[in-house]
Design a protein around this motif. Structure first.
Motif, PDB file in Angstrom:
ATOM      1  N   LEU A  33       0.855  -1.199   0.000  1.00  0.00           N
ATOM      2  CA  LEU A  33       0.000   0.000   0.000  1.00  0.00           C
ATOM      3  C   LEU A  33       0.882   1.235   0.000  1.00  0.00           C
ATOM      4  O   LEU A  33       1.684   1.448   0.912  1.00  0.00           O
ATOM      5  CB  LEU A  33      -0.915  -0.003   1.223  1.00  0.00           C
ATOM      6  CG  LEU A  33      -1.804  -1.248   1.372  1.00  0.00           C
ATOM      7  CD1 LEU A  33      -2.460  -1.277   2.740  1.00  0.00           C
ATOM      8  CD2 LEU A  33      -2.855  -1.277   0.268  1.00  0.00           C
ATOM      9  N   THR A  34       0.744   2.060  -1.017  1.00  0.00           N
ATOM     10  CA  THR A  34       1.562   3.262  -1.140  1.00  0.00           C
ATOM     11  C   THR A  34       1.053   4.345  -0.207  1.00  0.00           C
ATOM     12  O   THR A  34       0.037   4.186   0.479  1.00  0.00           O
ATOM     13  CB  THR A  34       1.536   3.775  -2.582  1.00  0.00           C
ATOM     14  OG1 THR A  34       0.202   4.250  -2.885  1.00  0.00           O
ATOM     15  CG2 THR A  34       1.900   2.657  -3.560  1.00  0.00           C
ATOM     16  N   GLU A  35       1.785   5.468  -0.195  1.00  0.00           N
ATOM     17  CA  GLU A  35       1.368   6.586   0.658  1.00  0.00           C
ATOM     18  C   GLU A  35       0.063   7.209   0.180  1.00  0.00           C
ATOM     19  O   GLU A  35      -0.554   8.001   0.901  1.00  0.00           O
ATOM     20  CB  GLU A  35       2.474   7.650   0.703  1.00  0.00           C
ATOM     21  CG  GLU A  35       2.774   8.325  -0.635  1.00  0.00           C
ATOM     22  CD  GLU A  35       3.877   7.578  -1.393  1.00  0.00           C
ATOM     23  OE1 GLU A  35       4.640   8.226  -2.101  1.00  0.00           O
ATOM     24  OE2 GLU A  35       3.962   6.328  -1.261  1.00  0.00           O
ATOM     25  N   PHE A  36      -0.379   6.865  -1.043  1.00  0.00           N
ATOM     26  CA  PHE A  36      -1.639   7.408  -1.559  1.00  0.00           C
ATOM     27  C   PHE A  36      -2.816   6.454  -1.347  1.00  0.00           C
ATOM     28  O   PHE A  36      -3.936   6.751  -1.764  1.00  0.00           O
ATOM     29  CB  PHE A  36      -1.500   7.706  -3.064  1.00  0.00           C
ATOM     30  CG  PHE A  36      -0.334   8.610  -3.380  1.00  0.00           C
ATOM     31  CD1 PHE A  36      -0.368   9.954  -3.029  1.00  0.00           C
ATOM     32  CD2 PHE A  36       0.806   8.105  -3.986  1.00  0.00           C
ATOM     33  CE1 PHE A  36       0.707  10.788  -3.319  1.00  0.00           C
ATOM     34  CE2 PHE A  36       1.883   8.935  -4.267  1.00  0.00           C
ATOM     35  CZ  PHE A  36       1.827  10.278  -3.932  1.00  0.00           C
ATOM     36  N   ALA A  37      -2.605   5.308  -0.737  1.00  0.00           N
ATOM     37  CA  ALA A  37      -3.686   4.341  -0.515  1.00  0.00           C
ATOM     38  C   ALA A  37      -4.704   4.914   0.464  1.00  0.00           C
ATOM     39  O   ALA A  37      -4.363   5.470   1.499  1.00  0.00           O
ATOM     40  CB  ALA A  37      -3.125   3.028   0.037  1.00  0.00           C
ATOM     41  N   SER A  38      -5.989   4.792   0.132  1.00  0.00           N
ATOM     42  CA  SER A  38      -7.061   5.325   0.981  1.00  0.00           C
ATOM     43  C   SER A  38      -7.314   4.399   2.165  1.00  0.00           C
ATOM     44  O   SER A  38      -6.944   3.226   2.165  1.00  0.00           O
ATOM     45  CB  SER A  38      -8.344   5.484   0.165  1.00  0.00           C
ATOM     46  OG  SER A  38      -8.821   4.220  -0.249  1.00  0.00           O
ATOM     47  N   GLN A  39      -7.973   4.951   3.174  1.00  0.00           N
ATOM     48  CA  GLN A  39      -8.370   4.145   4.336  1.00  0.00           C
ATOM     49  C   GLN A  39      -9.323   3.027   3.914  1.00  0.00           C
ATOM     50  O   GLN A  39      -9.295   1.931   4.474  1.00  0.00           O
ATOM     51  CB  GLN A  39      -9.059   5.038   5.391  1.00  0.00           C
ATOM     52  CG  GLN A  39      -8.117   6.034   6.064  1.00  0.00           C
ATOM     53  CD  GLN A  39      -7.268   5.378   7.120  1.00  0.00           C
ATOM     54  OE1 GLN A  39      -6.342   4.631   6.791  1.00  0.00           O
ATOM     55  NE2 GLN A  39      -7.560   5.658   8.375  1.00  0.00           N
ATOM     56  N   LYS A  40     -10.183   3.310   2.944  1.00  0.00           N
ATOM     57  CA  LYS A  40     -11.103   2.291   2.449  1.00  0.00           C
ATOM     58  C   LYS A  40     -10.331   1.129   1.831  1.00  0.00           C
ATOM     59  O   LYS A  40     -10.622  -0.047   2.089  1.00  0.00           O
ATOM     60  CB  LYS A  40     -12.040   2.907   1.421  1.00  0.00           C
ATOM     61  CG  LYS A  40     -12.938   1.894   0.710  1.00  0.00           C
ATOM     62  CD  LYS A  40     -13.743   2.574  -0.375  1.00  0.00           C
ATOM     63  CE  LYS A  40     -14.569   1.545  -1.172  1.00  0.00           C
ATOM     64  NZ  LYS A  40     -15.330   2.178  -2.258  1.00  0.00           N
ATOM     65  N   ARG A  41      -9.331   1.442   1.011  1.00  0.00           N
ATOM     66  CA  ARG A  41      -8.511   0.406   0.367  1.00  0.00           C
ATOM     67  C   ARG A  41      -7.781  -0.435   1.416  1.00  0.00           C
ATOM     68  O   ARG A  41      -7.733  -1.667   1.331  1.00  0.00           O
ATOM     69  CB  ARG A  41      -7.509   1.082  -0.572  1.00  0.00           C
ATOM     70  CG  ARG A  41      -6.419   0.177  -1.134  1.00  0.00           C
ATOM     71  CD  ARG A  41      -6.965  -0.893  -2.017  1.00  0.00           C
ATOM     72  NE  ARG A  41      -5.893  -1.704  -2.584  1.00  0.00           N
ATOM     73  CZ  ARG A  41      -6.056  -2.858  -3.183  1.00  0.00           C
ATOM     74  NH1 ARG A  41      -7.289  -3.358  -3.314  1.00  0.00           N
ATOM     75  NH2 ARG A  41      -5.035  -3.530  -3.663  1.00  0.00           N
ATOM     76  N   VAL A  42      -7.226   0.240   2.431  1.00  0.00           N
ATOM     77  CA  VAL A  42      -6.508  -0.479   3.483  1.00  0.00           C
ATOM     78  C   VAL A  42      -7.439  -1.441   4.205  1.00  0.00           C
ATOM     79  O   VAL A  42      -7.102  -2.598   4.468  1.00  0.00           O
ATOM     80  CB  VAL A  42      -5.885   0.523   4.471  1.00  0.00           C
ATOM     81  CG1 VAL A  42      -5.263  -0.213   5.663  1.00  0.00           C
ATOM     82  CG2 VAL A  42      -4.828   1.360   3.772  1.00  0.00           C
ATOM     83  N   TYR A  43      -8.650  -0.978   4.529  1.00  0.00           N
ATOM     84  CA  TYR A  43      -9.601  -1.840   5.258  1.00  0.00           C
ATOM     85  C   TYR A  43      -9.989  -3.054   4.417  1.00  0.00           C
ATOM     86  O   TYR A  43     -10.042  -4.183   4.917  1.00  0.00           O
ATOM     87  CB  TYR A  43     -10.843  -1.036   5.627  1.00  0.00           C
ATOM     88  CG  TYR A  43     -11.966  -1.901   6.148  1.00  0.00           C
ATOM     89  CD1 TYR A  43     -11.897  -2.487   7.410  1.00  0.00           C
ATOM     90  CD2 TYR A  43     -13.089  -2.161   5.366  1.00  0.00           C
ATOM     91  CE1 TYR A  43     -12.910  -3.297   7.884  1.00  0.00           C
ATOM     92  CE2 TYR A  43     -14.109  -2.968   5.832  1.00  0.00           C
ATOM     93  CZ  TYR A  43     -14.019  -3.535   7.087  1.00  0.00           C
ATOM     94  OH  TYR A  43     -15.025  -4.354   7.545  1.00  0.00           O
TER      95      TYR A  43
END
Length: 903
Positions: A123-133
């Motif tokens: 996950l890059t520094e631009f990954a959203s919280q939604k993507r992480v979840y």
């Protein structure tokens, strides 16, 4: 509790990444998304580890419980450069290069050499919280909803965004919501609150002490391990049932406010404890065909009615680990240094366990730390585990970044054996059988009453018909008798008259004799006719007799029907007794199981068999949670005590002769008083009066501490404050403080007096009864928590005096100065503990706003502290207030000019 090295969180969150709102998808299977093995360009990774008796989660499970393999999934998340790194590292490239399309990370060792690692997700520094979840936690949440245990954990250097990834509430921007908030949204959307239940515990591991974030007084929770199954339970932790997302967010805010944090060189708000959120989900499985049939495939009605509900129990554990740090970089010292050592030791113990599992070691040192004991089921156990490691881009922290990456690589080699947690709900079955039994009894009573009414009606009708027939027969016989008797008498009279006439005319002619003979013949005919009529009447009487006989036969038939119905009733009564016997046998077995569960629970709670006094045992048995098979208690909310036990009964136990009973009772009342919705009921029932009476009637330190805490909670209400004062509460609290030795008791007493100090109407009375001197007397304890409450009380008192002076309701010097509080205020104005320092600074500002106090403050050295506060205070509002106070006071300005201080 606050300590010298850290302070409670104030509810704010670290600034970090922003994301978008998560969408809800269908659950993935347990074996979905198989990940690739980790690769490094200079070394090959070893095979996956199977769970074994020596693994981190190597507790015993049921022999017939089939498991599903599931490797620990690891995702890496890169934090963007912060402002300090953007300046300091402007001339240097990032130490890592991410290739998310290949799920690969390159770590730069220098300008020419790099190491390559593969993870399940990058996950890059631009990954959203939604993507992480969605890639980290959502598969785990879906497994928990299906009845499995699951763990989501964040690991990394301090300041790399672990708490942001997990615990962000998203109050300002919903897209910032972290894994915890999004997971609860999905859970509440999937469960049915009518048949399912969701309960939450929130804990922190601080300096190897397991503390309850929802109840700060519960600061030493024991970890209990089931010797058979190896499951870990926390019987002393608060367990709160969740009904909606709003109440869950309030619990998170409450827990975050009690979590330890400190300001270091690497992070302005560094977590000083490991936080664990435990979500227990209990779901009823509908539509399952339970195998209770006989050998030929047929099931009886009784077996069908005895099918219990199948219940699945899943547990989600979200772990926000405190960040690892190097002392030379973080600048930790004093108590903060001790906290850092404890954090590093626990993380080191976790790393040793992961290494042992990754290398298939025969021994896993799981007992080296409480952290590894709590995570026993997450690595090598039966839980589905997802780990997110957080790293920063700065090349200055290449060593810490390398250590974090290697931790994730080793964790990917650990494989768990997922197992479904389900059981039968026999207690619901017992309740169902009780309801069916009541319905059968009611139906039987209804049918029996209807049958008795019908028998009574038939008997009454038969008796009425027989009586009517007998009356008709007697009346007809009487009429016929009178009729025939009258005709007979008339005929005899006529014959006599004719005979007399014939005698008188004896000498008449022969033709007259012939005529007489004819008349005699006619009379004979009349007699014959009357005889035939008499026979007809007799036949009619015989017919009536036959009808009466038929009625008697009908009565006999009705009696036989009554006998049959009575026999049917006897058969139903026998079936009822048989059913009651079977129900009694099932209830006896259920009571035996409940008794064994209660005994086990008591041994776990008390560390051994000990009998609780009888008066309180019934209360505790009603208010305590039921013990489930997995060893985790489900505690009902404490507010339900009003409906389950009754407040009057609880308050009556405060006067019990047994000390243990009084201690348990006052703890129950204190827990109830902690909830604002219960406070008015407690006061109306006389609970406040009883608590004050306990302070004067007992010498037990524990009762003093808990009662003072309950009074402090009730003293937050203005009406209750006046009641406390009217009943001599200040004198009782002052006496308790004078006799107390435990710092926690002094903290509770100081908190109660501090709340009373904030009431404008009670200033003179509180001071007259010794409230200020009691506060100042407690400072000799020296405990930071006690000093913080004393400082808060002085600040509240000074604020009320300042307000009264501004409104013209008060003249003359401050009562605080008259009682000698100023030297202590000046001495602690620059205290190391931020809560104490903040309250003292506010108190000095409020005292300085009243011009009549200026000379005493100058003489006592408070002017120098006001100048320092106006220049160096970390809080802008207090700094501005001090500056405005100095510039608005002629006395202070004159003294500053005299001292040649440019201000």
């Amino acid at each position: 509790m606050a300590s010298g090295g850290g302070n409670y969180r104030n509810g704010t969150h670290r600034n970090s990444l922003k994301g978008t709102t998560a969408a809800t998808d269908r659950p993935l299977s347990v074996n979905s998304n198989p990940s690739k093995p980790a690769l490094k360009n200079k070394s090959a990774s070893s095979g996956l580890r199977k769970s074994s008796p020596g693994s981190l989660g190597g507790g015993g499970t049921a022999k017939d419980d089939a498991g599903v393999p599931g490797r620990v999934r690891v995702a890496v998340r890169l934090r963007p450069r912060n402002a300090e790194e953007s300046v300091a590292d402007a001339d240097f490239a990032d130490c890592v290069e991410l290739q998310p399309e290949f799920k690969r990370l390159k770590l730069r060792k220098n300008n020419w050499d790099t190491d390559t690692y593969e993870f399940d997700e990058v996950l890059t520094e631009f990954a959203s919280q939604k993507r992480v979840y969605e890639v980290v936690a959502k598969p785990v949440v879906e497994s928990v909803l299906d009845g499995y245990n699951g763990t989501v954990m964040a690991y990394g250097q301090t300041g790399t965004g672990k708490t942001y990834t997990l615990g962000r509430l998203g109050e300002e921007d919903t897209a910032d919501r972290g894994i915890i908030v999004r997971a609860m949204e999905d859970i509440l959307a999937d469960v049915s609150l009518e048949t399912d239940s969701v309960s939450v515990s929130y804990l922190q591991l601080y300096m190897e002490s397991l503390q309850d974030l929802l109840d700060p007084t519960n600061d030493n929770i024991s970890i209990v391990e089931d010797p058979k199954s190896g499951d870990i339970s926390l019987p002393g932790a608060t367990l709160v049932e969740i009904r909606d997302q709003r109440s869950f967010l309030e619990l998170l805010r409450l827990g975050e406010a009690h979590r330890y944090a400190a300001n270091t060189k690497l992070n302005a708000e560094s977590s000083r404890s490991h936080a664990l959120l435990m979500v227990h989900i209990k779901r009823s499985v509908k539509g399952r065909d339970l195998a209770h049939s006989s050998q030929n495939g047929n099931t009886t009605n009784m077996t069908k009615s005895l099918r219990p509900t199948l219940v699945r129990k899943g547990k989600l554990v979200v772990v926000d680990l405190a960040g690892s740090e190097r002392i030379d970089k973080s600048g930790s010292e004093g108590h903060t240094l001790e906290e850092a050592k404890s954090i590093n030791l626990s993380l080191s113990a976790l790393g040793k366990c992961i290494n042992a599992l990754a290398e298939n070691s025969a021994h896993v040192p799981v007992r080296d730390s409480k952290l590894t004991r709590l995570l026993r089921d997450s690595f090598g156990g039966t839980a589905r585990t997802s780990l997110v490691i957080t790293i920063g881009p700065s090349p200055r922290h290449r060593g810490e970044t390398t250590s974090t990456i290697m931790f994730g690589q080793r964790a990917m080699k650990v494989e768990n054996m997922l197992k479904l947690k389900e059981e039968f709900d026999y207690k619901s079955l017992a309740r169902k059988l009780d309801i069916q039994l009541d319905q059968l009894i009611m139906e039987h009573e209804r049918k029996q009453k209807a049958f008795e009414d019908e028998i009574e009606r038939i008997t009454t009708d038969a008796q009425n018909q027989i009586s009517e027939a007998e009356q008709n027969y007697a009346s007809a016989m009487e009429k016929e008798r009178l009729k025939y008797q009258k005709e007979y008498m008339e005929s005899i009279k006529k014959l006599e008259d004719k005979w007399m006439m014939n005698q008188q005319k004896h000498g008449e002619k022969k033709d007259q004799m012939i005529s007489t003979a004819k008349e005699v013949a006619e009379l004979k005919k009349l007699l014959d006719k009357e005889t035939s009529l008499r026979k007809a009447a007799e036949e009619e009487v015989n017919n009536l007799k036959s009808q009466i006989a038929q009625l008697k036969m009908s009565e006999t038939s009705a009696n036989s029907e009554v006998l049959k119905l009575q026999k049917t009733l006897e058969d139903e009564a026998y079936q009822k007794e048989k059913l009651e016997g079977e129900i009694s046998m099932l209830q006896t077995q259920l009571l035996q199981l409940s008794f064994e569960a209660d005994e086990t629970r008591r041994r776990l709670d008390r560390g051994g068999p000990r009998k609780v006094p009888g008066g309180l045992d019934s209360l505790i048995s009603q208010a305590r949670p039921q013990v489930n098979d997995s060893g985790n208690g489900e505690k009902a909310p404490i507010a339900n005590l009003f409906e389950q036990v009754g407040l009057q009964k609880i308050l009556s136990l405060l006067e019990a002769e047994d000390a243990d009973v009084r201690i348990h009772a006052v703890k129950v009342v204190a827990n109830l008083a902690a909830e604002e919705s219960n406070q008015q009921k407690i006061v109306e029932a006389g609970g406040l009066t009883s608590l004050l009476a306990l302070l004067g009637s007992t010498e037990d330190e524990t009762i003093h501490r808990v009662a003072a805490g309950a009074i402090a909670n009730l003293a937050m209400n203005e009406t209750n404050q006046e009641l406390i004062m009217s009943e001599g509460g200040i004198s009782l609290l002052s006496m308790t403080a004078a006799n107390a030795e435990d710092p926690q008791t002094l903290r509770m007493v100081a908190g109660a007096i501090a709340n009373l100090c904030g009431n404008d109407k009670l200033q003179n009375k509180l001071r007259g009864e010794g409230g200020i001197k009691a506060l100042l007397g407690m400072v000799k304890c020296g405990h930071p928590d006690v000093l913080s409450q004393v400082a808060r009380g002085i600040a509240n008192f000074a604020k009320c005096e300042s307000r009264a002076s501004t409104q013209g309701n008060k003249t003359g010097r401050s009562l605080l100065i008259e009682d000698g509080a100023l030297p202590w205020i000046v001495q602690n104005a620059n205290n190391e503990a931020s809560p104490i320092r903040r309250h003292i600074e506010l108190a000095l500002c409020h005292l300085a706003q009243h011009e009549v106090n200026a000379k005493d403050m100058i003489t006592g050295g408070a002017l120098w502290e006001l100048v320092r506060i106006s220049r160096d205070c970390s809080r802008e509002d207090i700094k501005t207030l001090a500056h405005r106070t100095l510039t608005s006071s002629p006395t202070f300005l004159a003294e500053l000019r005299r001292l040649r201080i440019d201000y």
